[in-house]
Design a protein around this motif. Structure first.
Motif, PDB file in Angstrom:
ATOM      1  N   ASP A 238      35.651  50.091  47.647  1.00  0.00           N
ATOM      2  CA  ASP A 238      34.967  48.815  47.494  1.00  0.00           C
ATOM      3  C   ASP A 238      34.566  48.111  48.645  1.00  0.00           C
ATOM      4  O   ASP A 238      35.324  47.318  49.089  1.00  0.00           O
ATOM      5  N   PRO A 239      33.608  48.447  49.517  1.00  0.00           N
ATOM      6  CA  PRO A 239      33.327  47.833  50.716  1.00  0.00           C
ATOM      7  C   PRO A 239      33.398  46.266  50.590  1.00  0.00           C
ATOM      8  O   PRO A 239      33.713  45.584  51.517  1.00  0.00           O
ATOM      9  N   GLU A 240      32.620  45.885  49.939  1.00  0.00           N
ATOM     10  CA  GLU A 240      32.396  44.668  49.792  1.00  0.00           C
ATOM     11  C   GLU A 240      33.682  43.565  49.410  1.00  0.00           C
ATOM     12  O   GLU A 240      33.954  42.496  49.897  1.00  0.00           O
ATOM     13  N   PHE A 241      34.369  44.095  48.616  1.00  0.00           N
ATOM     14  CA  PHE A 241      35.994  43.522  48.212  1.00  0.00           C
ATOM     15  C   PHE A 241      36.670  43.575  49.690  1.00  0.00           C
ATOM     16  O   PHE A 241      37.207  42.513  49.788  1.00  0.00           O
ATOM     17  N   TYR A 242      36.581  44.472  50.210  1.00  0.00           N
ATOM     18  CA  TYR A 242      37.192  44.567  51.582  1.00  0.00           C
ATOM     19  C   TYR A 242      36.574  43.559  52.634  1.00  0.00           C
ATOM     20  O   TYR A 242      37.430  43.106  53.236  1.00  0.00           O
ATOM     21  N   GLN A 243      35.200  43.292  52.475  1.00  0.00           N
ATOM     22  CA  GLN A 243      34.696  42.451  53.393  1.00  0.00           C
ATOM     23  C   GLN A 243      35.119  40.941  53.093  1.00  0.00           C
ATOM     24  O   GLN A 243      35.662  40.043  53.948  1.00  0.00           O
ATOM     25  N   LEU A 244      35.326  40.530  51.711  1.00  0.00           N
ATOM     26  CA  LEU A 244      35.904  39.665  51.198  1.00  0.00           C
ATOM     27  C   LEU A 244      37.315  39.486  51.591  1.00  0.00           C
ATOM     28  O   LEU A 244      37.860  38.337  52.023  1.00  0.00           O
TER      29      LEU A 244
ATOM     30  N   ILE B 120      29.768  33.225  45.794  1.00  0.00           N
ATOM     31  CA  ILE B 120      30.105  34.651  46.247  1.00  0.00           C
ATOM     32  C   ILE B 120      28.656  35.418  46.505  1.00  0.00           C
ATOM     33  O   ILE B 120      28.567  36.428  47.205  1.00  0.00           O
ATOM     34  N   ASP B 121      27.700  35.214  45.394  1.00  0.00           N
ATOM     35  CA  ASP B 121      26.534  35.858  45.475  1.00  0.00           C
ATOM     36  C   ASP B 121      25.776  35.564  46.793  1.00  0.00           C
ATOM     37  O   ASP B 121      25.618  34.456  46.941  1.00  0.00           O
TER      38      ASP B 121
ATOM     39  N   THR C 148      37.712  38.446  55.127  1.00  0.00           N
ATOM     40  CA  THR C 148      37.372  37.119  55.588  1.00  0.00           C
ATOM     41  C   THR C 148      38.193  36.228  55.077  1.00  0.00           C
ATOM     42  O   THR C 148      38.660  35.042  55.908  1.00  0.00           O
TER      43      THR C 148
END
Length: 335
Positions: free
Chosen positions: A295-301, A334-335, A304
């Motif tokens: 899950d790249p988006e979760f990783y980005q979050l 978040i969106d 951060t």
């Protein structure tokens, strides 16, 4: 009738009255004649008997005075005009020639000779006073009388030889080795002295043998006793300081060796720990990558949020545009 035997005869009466005295006078005269007829005492006839008895007595006295007894523990040396002709060492009765030969007695058993004190210099230039004694015996009485002439002279020569050898042997030995029974080897020293003295005695053929020579006592002269004691104390202190220095050096060497071993062990442990940590972090990174790749988006979050932990504190002030992603996340969009 009258009882008178003379019956009036006056002549018979007178004879009877004085007749006894005359008989007595005649008897006295006869006795005197007999005494006068004894021959006078003549001493000449006893002179021969006296001379014979005197001669016999003189011979017996001479014979008895020239008989000598040899005991078990002695020698008898027979000398004729000063020269030794024979000696007897077996017990018994013996005879010597009267007026020509004389007999001298020497002991056969072991004797102890106490020697006079002597001053000797040691190898380390110390003067010491030696008091010793010798055990010796007569081995050849004829040689003793011929060369030493008497027991006293033999003892004097023996003493000279002993002190000569003592000066040589002790002159090659330090004072500490002489007075220290454990290190001096005094037994071997006595054996060397005894052997050397016997060689000298045999060379001159004095007919005696030294069985043992022993040092009874060693002293320092009074004038340098105190200085020697001080020097000995100083030497002992130097030796003690040397031991202390060697002990300190050994202690430092042991401590340095121990420290080196500890540092090597710590370095090895740190190295092994670093390897384990590196392996753990690599494994953790691999697990993270596998997890975050799903899950790249979760990783980005997550990344951060991790940066927020490091950049935002209790008094942190951040000025960001309202439409920046960072500000939106902080604001809850978040969106």
């Amino acid at each position: 009738m009258s009882n008178n035997n003379f019956d009036g005869d006056l002549e018979k009466f007178v004879k009877n009255l004085f007749g006894n005295n005359k008989n007595k006078e005649k008897k006295s005269v006869q006795d005197a004649k007999i005494v006068k007829e004894k021959p006078p005492f003549n001493p000449k006839k006893y002179v021969k008997t006296a001379i014979i008895l005197t001669a016999i007595a003189a011979v017996l006295i001479i014979l008895l005075s020239n008989i000598y007894v040899v005991k078990e523990n002695e020698y008898k040396i027979v000398r004729q005009f000063g020269e030794v002709v024979k000696y007897q060492d077996q017990p018994g009765l013996y005879m010597k020639i009267p007026f020509i030969q004389s007999v001298t007695t020497l002991p056969k058993n072991l004797m102890v000779y106490d020697m006079s004190e002597e001053e000797i210099n040691t190898l380390d230039k110390k003067r010491i006073i030696i008091d010793n004694y010798a055990v010796w015996r007569v081995t050849d009485p004829k040689a003793l009388i011929s060369n030493a002439r008497s027991l006293v002279n033999a003892e004097a020569r023996m003493e000279e030889f002993i002190y000569s050898v003592l000066r040589t042997e002790l002159g090659q030995t330090n004072y500490d080795e002489i007075i220290n029974d454990e290190n001096s080897g005094r037994g071997s020293l006595s054996e060397k002295i005894t052997k050397s003295v016997n060689e000298l005695l045999q060379k001159d053929n004095y007919g005696i043998e030294v069985v043992d020579v022993r040092i009874r006592r060693t002293d320092l002269p009074q004038e340098n006793e105190e200085s020697v004691y001080k020097r000995m104390i100083s030497d002992r202190e130097s030796i003690a300081q040397k031991y202390l220095s060697e002990g300190d050096a050994e202690k430092n060497r042991i401590e340095a060796n121990t420290d080196r071993q500890v540092q090597e062990m710590i370095s090895t442990a740190k190295k092994e720990a670093a390897l384990i940590i590196a392996e753990g972090e690599a494994e953790a990174a691999r697990i993270y990558n596998e997890a975050f790749s799903k899950d790249p988006e979760f990783y980005q979050l997550y990344r951060t949020l991790e940066t927020y932990k490091k950049t935002i504190g209790d008094e942190t002030v951040i000025v960001l545009p309202a439409d920046s992603p960072y500000a939106r996340i902080l604001s809850g969009y978040i969106d």
